[in-house]
Design an enzyme around this catalytic site. Structure first.
Site, PDB file in Angstrom:
ATOM      1  CD  GLU A 288      -1.088   0.627   3.685  1.00  0.00           C
ATOM      2  OE1 GLU A 288      -2.152   1.206   3.415  1.00  0.00           O
ATOM      3  OE2 GLU A 288      -0.699   0.439   4.851  1.00  0.00           O
ATOM      4  NE  ARG A 292      -1.188   7.640   7.185  1.00  0.00           N
ATOM      5  CZ  ARG A 292      -0.357   6.805   7.782  1.00  0.00           C
ATOM      6  NH1 ARG A 292       0.740   7.261   8.351  1.00  0.00           N
ATOM      7  NH2 ARG A 292      -0.589   5.502   7.811  1.00  0.00           N
ATOM      8  NE  ARG A 338       5.170   3.103  15.585  1.00  0.00           N
ATOM      9  CZ  ARG A 338       4.203   3.230  14.671  1.00  0.00           C
ATOM     10  NH1 ARG A 338       2.936   3.289  15.059  1.00  0.00           N
ATOM     11  NH2 ARG A 338       4.483   3.277  13.390  1.00  0.00           N
TER      12      ARG A 338
HETATM   13  P1  ADP Z   1      -2.567  -1.199   7.003  1.00  0.00           P
HETATM   14  O1  ADP Z   1      -3.198  -0.331   5.969  1.00  0.00           O
HETATM   15  O2  ADP Z   1      -3.504  -1.554   8.101  1.00  0.00           O
HETATM   16  O3  ADP Z   1      -1.232  -0.676   7.448  1.00  0.00           O
HETATM   17  P2  ADP Z   1      -1.154  -3.180   5.395  1.00  0.00           P
HETATM   18  O4  ADP Z   1      -1.662  -3.595   4.083  1.00  0.00           O
HETATM   19  O5  ADP Z   1      -0.009  -2.216   5.397  1.00  0.00           O
HETATM   20  O6  ADP Z   1      -2.349  -2.592   6.258  1.00  0.00           O
HETATM   21  O7  ADP Z   1      -0.768  -4.456   6.243  1.00  0.00           O
HETATM   22  C1  ADP Z   1      -0.407  -4.351   7.616  1.00  0.00           C
HETATM   23  C2  ADP Z   1       0.571  -5.443   8.012  1.00  0.00           C
HETATM   24  O8  ADP Z   1      -0.033  -6.757   7.840  1.00  0.00           O
HETATM   25  C3  ADP Z   1       1.814  -5.484   7.148  1.00  0.00           C
HETATM   26  O9  ADP Z   1       2.798  -4.594   7.614  1.00  0.00           O
HETATM   27  C4  ADP Z   1       2.229  -6.940   7.274  1.00  0.00           C
HETATM   28  O10 ADP Z   1       2.906  -7.158   8.477  1.00  0.00           O
HETATM   29  C5  ADP Z   1       0.914  -7.689   7.353  1.00  0.00           C
HETATM   30  N1  ADP Z   1       0.477  -8.165   6.018  1.00  0.00           N
HETATM   31  C6  ADP Z   1      -0.305  -7.493   5.170  1.00  0.00           C
HETATM   32  N2  ADP Z   1      -0.509  -8.185   4.030  1.00  0.00           N
HETATM   33  C7  ADP Z   1       0.166  -9.338   4.145  1.00  0.00           C
HETATM   34  C8  ADP Z   1       0.373 -10.503   3.301  1.00  0.00           C
HETATM   35  N3  ADP Z   1      -0.183 -10.600   2.106  1.00  0.00           N
HETATM   36  N4  ADP Z   1       1.137 -11.495   3.772  1.00  0.00           N
HETATM   37  C9  ADP Z   1       1.707 -11.427   4.993  1.00  0.00           C
HETATM   38  N5  ADP Z   1       1.569 -10.380   5.830  1.00  0.00           N
HETATM   39  C10 ADP Z   1       0.818  -9.337   5.434  1.00  0.00           C
HETATM   40  P1  ADP Z   2       0.666   2.288   9.006  1.00  0.00           P
HETATM   41  O1  ADP Z   2      -0.713   2.729   8.599  1.00  0.00           O
HETATM   42  O2  ADP Z   2       1.456   1.869   7.834  1.00  0.00           O
HETATM   43  O3  ADP Z   2       0.695   1.307  10.120  1.00  0.00           O
HETATM   44  P2  ADP Z   2       1.673   4.243  10.893  1.00  0.00           P
HETATM   45  O4  ADP Z   2       2.308   3.267  11.776  1.00  0.00           O
HETATM   46  O5  ADP Z   2       2.400   5.485  10.535  1.00  0.00           O
HETATM   47  O6  ADP Z   2       1.351   3.607   9.477  1.00  0.00           O
HETATM   48  O7  ADP Z   2       0.272   4.634  11.525  1.00  0.00           O
HETATM   49  C1  ADP Z   2      -0.648   3.688  11.875  1.00  0.00           C
HETATM   50  C2  ADP Z   2      -2.046   4.199  11.720  1.00  0.00           C
HETATM   51  O8  ADP Z   2      -2.628   4.387  12.994  1.00  0.00           O
HETATM   52  C3  ADP Z   2      -2.120   5.486  10.984  1.00  0.00           C
HETATM   53  O9  ADP Z   2      -2.712   5.275   9.728  1.00  0.00           O
HETATM   54  C4  ADP Z   2      -2.985   6.356  11.820  1.00  0.00           C
HETATM   55  O10 ADP Z   2      -4.259   6.405  11.224  1.00  0.00           O
HETATM   56  C5  ADP Z   2      -3.140   5.668  13.126  1.00  0.00           C
HETATM   57  N1  ADP Z   2      -2.438   6.338  14.212  1.00  0.00           N
HETATM   58  C6  ADP Z   2      -1.242   5.986  14.695  1.00  0.00           C
HETATM   59  N2  ADP Z   2      -0.887   6.745  15.713  1.00  0.00           N
HETATM   60  C7  ADP Z   2      -1.869   7.642  15.884  1.00  0.00           C
HETATM   61  C8  ADP Z   2      -2.081   8.743  16.782  1.00  0.00           C
HETATM   62  N3  ADP Z   2      -1.207   9.061  17.717  1.00  0.00           N
HETATM   63  N4  ADP Z   2      -3.202   9.436  16.669  1.00  0.00           N
HETATM   64  C9  ADP Z   2      -4.105   9.120  15.723  1.00  0.00           C
HETATM   65  N5  ADP Z   2      -3.971   8.110  14.862  1.00  0.00           N
HETATM   66  C10 ADP Z   2      -2.870   7.382  14.928  1.00  0.00           C
HETATM   67 MG    MG Z   3       0.414  -0.360   6.291  1.00  0.00          MG
END
Ligand code: ADP
Ligand code: ADP
Ligand code: MG
Length: 447
Positions: A288, A292, A338
């Site tokens: 993905e 931001r 974190r």
């Molecule tokens: P989000 O939008 O909630 O961040 P992601 O698509 O980035 O969702 O997936 C979150 C986490 O889930 C990834 O960082 C990875 O650890 C795990 N994950 C997602 N898709 C897969 C996959 N196809 N196979 C294995 N692990 C996955």
């Molecule tokens: P990812 O979506 O790949 O896991 P981040 O780890 O940067 O990316 O953020 C996780 C998600 O959780 C973000 O998409 C955001 O929506 C939410 N999030 C994380 N920390 C906070 C916070 N302190 N306040 C509001 N939303 C948060």
């Molecule tokens: Mg993600």
């Protein structure tokens, strides 16, 4: 540059943005909920406006209130931080219509990337490798079954509107598919108001490696190396580092170029992150794009010397990128932990409450991005992350050593935290040798 910027967020990221604004000579407007009257971001901004009750939907997600605050204070631009409205294309469009600059990409890029199923299709057409799976959304259970049968179990069912690890289910065998789809849809509907899901192959023991991008409104795109975010608990990141222990220059080059293609394919400008899964054969798959600033952006700032938040402001103000790809040199090693107000021994139960005592670490190469202070009352309504502890050193072993002592020095009284959990993690031998994947935290009990 803008004269005045409103920050539509709270916590450490709001403070981080205020600091960047100050260095650019930009005045700042904080918005706060009734539960955040005493919050640091509201105190250090030039102006602060209450935008509604504690609940996020009435305050930090309250578009009308936020735009009214802009109008009243004369702010010319809005920085959305992360979470909340940061990936809301409708909000970005409304800002535009009100004559306020949105410090982010064009709303069309948010739309395209926010629909993760559609984003994968776009990436495939652009020649970026994606995780094998359904072509777009799965509309019926039969379709889900058919796709899963073709790609083979285990599979992941994922919310197309998802983020922050929500709306994702792992399915080992066909019997479990139906209930997983139902559960993912339910969670997606309640978290994102959209129950579209797609199915993709579960990649076994991959790493999560993401590429940081910067792009301007003139078509210039550069990448700033990677971040390894494999250390996740329930798909939520705990510790991030750069460079990735798994990375080599050739792979970085290939992934950097693929990420740039992704940005070009959606006409992207602003800071952005392209997330990939990488297997042990160095195959990588687009997962993905986050349109931001990300939580873990500071580690990239430390190894590149580039202030990503300032760059966001400059790009939004219509400036050309002053940096070119060959000026980006990665030096040293950075790690972020974190720090959350939660109790790892009680299944990571959030631990809001008053911070009675606080000592934050410091010294050379130690950065703490936080919004808490002694006497601060952590409200129960929001994310439990209270600080990010970031260290920087010439080499990975030195950075780990620094992180150990910084964590040991970090004292928080009054609420539970995951500091000891992080300490156990960074002391682990496999972590020290860089030998981990996204399943690592699930296989260990550091609580
Ligand atoms: P989000 O939008 O909630 O961040 P992601 O698509 O980035 O969702 O997936 C979150 C986490 O889930 C990834 O960082 C990875 O650890 C795990 N994950 C997602 N898709 C897969 C996959 N196809 N196979 C294995 N692990 C996955
Ligand atoms: P990812 O979506 O790949 O896991 P981040 O780890 O940067 O990316 O953020 C996780 C998600 O959780 C973000 O998409 C955001 O929506 C939410 N999030 C994380 N920390 C906070 C916070 N302190 N306040 C509001 N939303 C948060
Ligand atoms: Mg993600």
């Amino acid at each position: 540059m803008f004269n005045k910027v409103l920050i539509a967020n709270r916590g450490e990221i709001a403070v981080r943005v205020i600091r960047a604004c100050r260095e650019l000579g930009v005045r700042t407007v904080a918005v706060f909920s009734e539960a955040d009257r005493g919050a640091l971001h509201a105190q250090i901004a030039d102006e602060a406006i209450c935008i509604g009750p504690a609940s996020s939907k009435d305050s930090y997600l309250n578009v009308k209130s936020i735009l009214a605050a802009c109008e009243v204070t004369g702010a010319e631009a809005i920085h959305p931080g992360f979470g909340f409205l940061s990936e809301n294309a409708t909000f970005a469009r409304m800002c535009k219509r009100c004559g306020v600059a949105f410090i982010g990409p064009d709303p069309s890029s948010i739309d395209l990337m926010g629909d993760k199923a559609q984003a994968k299709e776009t990436m495939k057409s652009a020649g970026v490798p994606v995780v094998p799976g359904s072509d777009g959304l799965v509309n019926t259970m039969d379709e889900a079954k058919a796709v899963a049968a073709v790609i083979g179990y285990p599979v992941m069912v994922k919310a197309s509107a998802g983020g922050g690890g929500r709306g994702i289910r792992l399915v080992e065998k066909e019997e479990d598919l139906e209930s997983a789809v139902t559960a993912a849809k339910q969670e997606a509907l309640s978290c994102f108001g959209d129950d579209g899901v797609y199915v993709e192959k579960f990649i076994k023991n991959p790493r999560h490696i993401e590429i940081q991008l910067l792009a301007d409104q003139f078509g210039n795109v550069i990448h700033l190396g990677e971040r390894d975010c494999s250390l996740q608990r329930r798909n939520q990141k705990m510790l991030e580092e750069t460079p990735s222990p798994f990375m080599n220059p050739a792979l970085r080059e290939r992934m950097g170029e693929a990420a740039k293609k992704a940005a070009v394919a959606c006409g992207y400008y602003n800071a952005g992150t392209v997330e990939f899964l990488v297997d042990d054969q160095e195959n990588f798959y687009f997962m993905e794009m986050n349109t931001r600033i990300q939580v873990e952006h500071p580690i990239t700032e430390l190894v590149t010397g580039v202030d990503l938040v300032k760059q966001q402001l400059l790009v939004a103000a219509g400036e050309k990128l002053s940096l070119t790809q060959d000026q980006i040199k990665l030096t040293g090693h950075a790690i972020e932990c974190r720090i959350n107000a939660e109790n790892p021994k009680l299944n990571f139960r959030p631990s809001p409450g008053k911070i009675q005592g606080l000592h934050m670490p410091g010294g050379p190469g130690v950065r703490v991005d936080s919004a808490v202070y002694q006497g601060y009352e952590i409200p129960p309504y929001y994310d439990s992350m209270i600080a990010k502890l970031i260290v920087y050193a010439p080499t990975r072993p030195e950075a780990i050593m620094k992180m150990k002592w910084a964590l040991a020095e970090f004292l928080v009284d009054g609420v539970d935290t995951n500091i000891d959990y992080q300490l156990n993690l960074v002391k682990n031998e496999d972590f020290e040798s860089g030998n981990y994947d996204i399943g690592f935290l699930g296989r260990h009990n550091f609580a």
